[in-house]
Design a protein around this motif. Sequence first.
Motif, PDB file in Angstrom:
ATOM      1  N   ALA A  74       1.019  -1.142  -0.085  1.00 50.02           N
ATOM      2  CA  ALA A  74      -0.327   0.230   0.329  1.00 50.02           C
ATOM      3  C   ALA A  74       0.867   0.772  -0.265  1.00 50.02           C
ATOM      4  CB  ALA A  74      -1.406   0.109   1.491  1.00 50.02           C
ATOM      5  N   ASP A  75       0.437   2.356  -0.632  1.00 52.45           N
ATOM      6  CA  ASP A  75       0.923   3.439  -1.055  1.00 52.45           C
ATOM      7  C   ASP A  75       0.851   4.666   0.652  1.00 52.45           C
ATOM      8  OD1 ASP A  75       1.803   2.887  -3.543  1.00 52.45           O
ATOM      9  OD2 ASP A  75       0.488   3.989  -4.493  1.00 52.45           O
ATOM     10  N   GLY A  76       2.028   5.219   0.901  1.00 50.51           N
ATOM     11  CA  GLY A  76       1.383   6.069   2.074  1.00 50.51           C
ATOM     12  C   GLY A  76       2.888   6.183   2.857  1.00 50.51           C
ATOM     13  N   ILE A  77       2.446   6.697   4.182  1.00 52.98           N
ATOM     14  CA  ILE A  77       3.746   6.720   5.191  1.00 52.98           C
ATOM     15  C   ILE A  77       3.823   5.888   6.727  1.00 52.98           C
ATOM     16  CG2 ILE A  77       4.192   8.831   6.846  1.00 52.98           C
ATOM     17  CD1 ILE A  77       4.921   9.227   4.089  1.00 52.98           C
ATOM     18  N   VAL A  78       4.536   5.625   6.920  1.00 59.01           N
ATOM     19  CA  VAL A  78       4.729   4.122   7.618  1.00 59.01           C
ATOM     20  C   VAL A  78       4.519   5.172   9.317  1.00 59.01           C
ATOM     21  CG1 VAL A  78       6.441   2.753   9.117  1.00 59.01           C
ATOM     22  CG2 VAL A  78       6.449   2.910   6.753  1.00 59.01           C
ATOM     23  N   GLU A  79       3.702   5.389   9.614  1.00 59.22           N
ATOM     24  CA  GLU A  79       3.297   5.609  11.216  1.00 59.22           C
ATOM     25  C   GLU A  79       3.648   4.764  12.130  1.00 59.22           C
ATOM     26  OE1 GLU A  79      -1.511   7.283  10.646  1.00 59.22           O
ATOM     27  OE2 GLU A  79      -0.901   5.436  11.376  1.00 59.22           O
ATOM     28  N   ARG A  80       3.855   3.850  12.051  1.00 57.10           N
ATOM     29  CA  ARG A  80       4.302   3.328  13.430  1.00 57.10           C
ATOM     30  C   ARG A  80       4.367   1.415  13.660  1.00 57.10           C
ATOM     31  NH1 ARG A  80       0.909   2.161  18.339  1.00 57.10           N
ATOM     32  NH2 ARG A  80       2.148   1.017  20.192  1.00 57.10           N
ATOM     33  N   LEU A  81       5.422   1.365  13.874  1.00 58.20           N
ATOM     34  CA  LEU A  81       6.645  -0.534  14.029  1.00 58.20           C
ATOM     35  C   LEU A  81       6.083  -1.125  15.175  1.00 58.20           C
ATOM     36  CD1 LEU A  81       8.574   1.376  12.233  1.00 58.20           C
ATOM     37  CD2 LEU A  81      10.327  -0.326  13.307  1.00 58.20           C
ATOM     38  N   LEU A  82       5.464  -1.801  14.735  1.00 57.51           N
ATOM     39  CA  LEU A  82       4.316  -2.866  15.251  1.00 57.51           C
ATOM     40  C   LEU A  82       5.306  -4.386  16.343  1.00 57.51           C
ATOM     41  CD1 LEU A  82       0.756  -2.492  13.586  1.00 57.51           C
ATOM     42  CD2 LEU A  82       1.748  -0.696  15.370  1.00 57.51           C
ATOM     43  N   PHE A  83       6.417  -4.140  16.025  1.00 51.30           N
ATOM     44  CA  PHE A  83       7.661  -5.237  16.253  1.00 51.30           C
ATOM     45  C   PHE A  83       8.588  -4.428  17.322  1.00 51.30           C
ATOM     46  CE2 PHE A  83       9.220  -4.264  11.875  1.00 51.30           C
ATOM     47  CZ  PHE A  83      10.221  -4.527  12.520  1.00 51.30           C
ATOM     48  N   ARG A  84       9.476  -5.633  17.547  1.00 53.88           N
ATOM     49  CA  ARG A  84      10.146  -5.366  18.479  1.00 53.88           C
ATOM     50  C   ARG A  84      11.640  -6.246  17.140  1.00 53.88           C
ATOM     51  NH1 ARG A  84      12.484  -6.766  24.359  1.00 53.88           N
ATOM     52  NH2 ARG A  84      14.895  -5.624  24.656  1.00 53.88           N
ATOM     53  N   GLU A  85      12.844  -5.391  17.237  1.00 55.85           N
ATOM     54  CA  GLU A  85      13.443  -6.369  16.347  1.00 55.85           C
ATOM     55  C   GLU A  85      14.570  -6.988  16.852  1.00 55.85           C
ATOM     56  OE1 GLU A  85      15.054  -2.194  13.052  1.00 55.85           O
ATOM     57  OE2 GLU A  85      15.657  -2.791  15.751  1.00 55.85           O
ATOM     58  N   GLY A  86      14.989  -8.337  15.881  1.00 59.45           N
ATOM     59  CA  GLY A  86      15.405  -8.912  16.344  1.00 59.45           C
ATOM     60  C   GLY A  86      14.226 -10.558  17.512  1.00 59.45           C
ATOM     61  N   THR A  87      13.583 -10.098  17.010  1.00 54.57           N
ATOM     62  CA  THR A  87      12.487 -11.350  18.072  1.00 54.57           C
ATOM     63  C   THR A  87      12.094 -12.200  16.975  1.00 54.57           C
ATOM     64  OG1 THR A  87      10.697  -9.657  18.141  1.00 54.57           O
ATOM     65  CG2 THR A  87      12.455  -9.651  20.349  1.00 54.57           C
ATOM     66  N   ASP A  88      11.342 -13.295  17.688  1.00 53.26           N
ATOM     67  CA  ASP A  88      10.102 -14.343  17.224  1.00 53.26           C
ATOM     68  C   ASP A  88       8.935 -13.093  16.248  1.00 53.26           C
ATOM     69  OD1 ASP A  88      11.776 -15.535  16.708  1.00 53.26           O
ATOM     70  OD2 ASP A  88      11.797 -16.986  18.676  1.00 53.26           O
ATOM     71  N   VAL A  89       8.110 -13.768  15.749  1.00 52.90           N
ATOM     72  CA  VAL A  89       6.849 -13.099  15.082  1.00 52.90           C
ATOM     73  C   VAL A  89       6.221 -14.668  15.078  1.00 52.90           C
ATOM     74  CG1 VAL A  89       7.816 -10.991  14.521  1.00 52.90           C
ATOM     75  CG2 VAL A  89       8.199 -12.426  12.649  1.00 52.90           C
ATOM     76  N   ALA A  90       4.824 -14.230  14.995  1.00 53.54           N
ATOM     77  CA  ALA A  90       4.091 -15.793  14.323  1.00 53.54           C
ATOM     78  C   ALA A  90       2.912 -15.053  12.441  1.00 53.54           C
ATOM     79  CB  ALA A  90       3.066 -15.731  15.356  1.00 53.54           C
ATOM     80  N   ALA A  91       3.068 -15.998  11.891  1.00 60.52           N
ATOM     81  CA  ALA A  91       2.656 -15.566  10.905  1.00 60.52           C
ATOM     82  C   ALA A  91       1.143 -14.695  10.976  1.00 60.52           C
ATOM     83  CB  ALA A  91       1.791 -16.733  10.149  1.00 60.52           C
TER      84      ALA A  91
END
Length: 399
Positions: A80-97
């Motif tokens: 999608a086109d637009g401005i990134v408002e927020r990061l919702l995760f912590r870098e270097g951690t495990d994420v779920a699908a």
Amino acid sequence: MFARFRSLTLFLIAFLVTALSLAACSGGEAAPGGGAGGPPGSGPPPLVVAVTVRAQDVPNIVELPGRIAAVRTAEVRARADGIVERLLFREGTDVAAGQPLFRIDQRDLVQQVAQARAALSRAEAARGNAASVIRRYAPLIRERAVSGQEYDAAQATLRTETANVADARATLARANLALGYSTVRAPISGRIGRALVTEGALVNAGQATLLATIEQPSPIYAVFTQSSAALLDLRLAGGAAARPLREVEVRLLLANGQDYGVVGRLDFADQTVDPQTGSQILRAVFANGDRLLLPGQFVRGRIAVGTTAGGILLPARAIQFGDRGSSVIVIAADGTASPRPVQLGGQVGGDWTIKGGLKAGERVIIDGWQKVQPGQKVQVRGAPPAAAPPAAAPQQGGR
């Protein structure tokens, strides 16, 4: 004048007598000790530890260089086109699908959804009007109050408006989909790396801006690249060609020389040869529960391909490595030590397999070879000392 000549003569005689006395004393002291002036090698032979080489069944281990690769890697990209408002995760951690990772400004997308919904309402209204015209024309056409051409045109208009409704619905669905893409979600479960954009960055769906990368940590691949000739020898050694890949065990040596500990299995062998390098790809899969293996990490794989009958194993501490290759110190039957070059195979535990240079029954020094000179006799720990040569009988007679 005669007195001066006599004094000089007496001084020279005294000097010569003193010099001869000192020379006699020094010669007499050096003879009994056999020190610096004694014969070389007069000290006791160095004490060493040795093993006797014996033939045995040795595992045939082939060692290959390789790198670690993730089983699954997903690139998280903007849709999608637009401005990134927020990061919702912590870098270097495990994420779920399906987990939200980024949120893009939705205001423009919300307006597009509203616009598409309004267009759908117009299309439905136009279709309703076209349907009402058909309903009015239906009784009139039987009384011939309306021409057939007008009735056909009304039916065509109804079909057109029905198609417009379908198009408006598709546009609305697409707008809702784009609105959903404003929340970027994880496509797979795994360990996410660093964010490649920050809040305030402009992302573009057309350019598929890369936002982050997710890699599945376990299981994990070890990928080896070797010449096709070497891999052919590997498959033929020990009957490996007749065995399924899943039955071939692989162990890993990490970059610091430590054994990984977890045993892996081959799961893929490329069926084509790179025409430029003449190499093939061989791949093994390993469990990686402790996350010790990381994608891109350099490793060495030890692939077990059967056993070699009548092989020779030597402790690693017995091997000397130099500019001319590897060698060992061999003890002859008379106790004389001499270096000998050997051809090494793979490693089995803490031992090296010897492919050439030794035969069963020979003795090899494993400890203490650092203090042995070529051609020097040695004393093997645990073996009876060599008999000393008989002393020479004193000569009879004398002064």
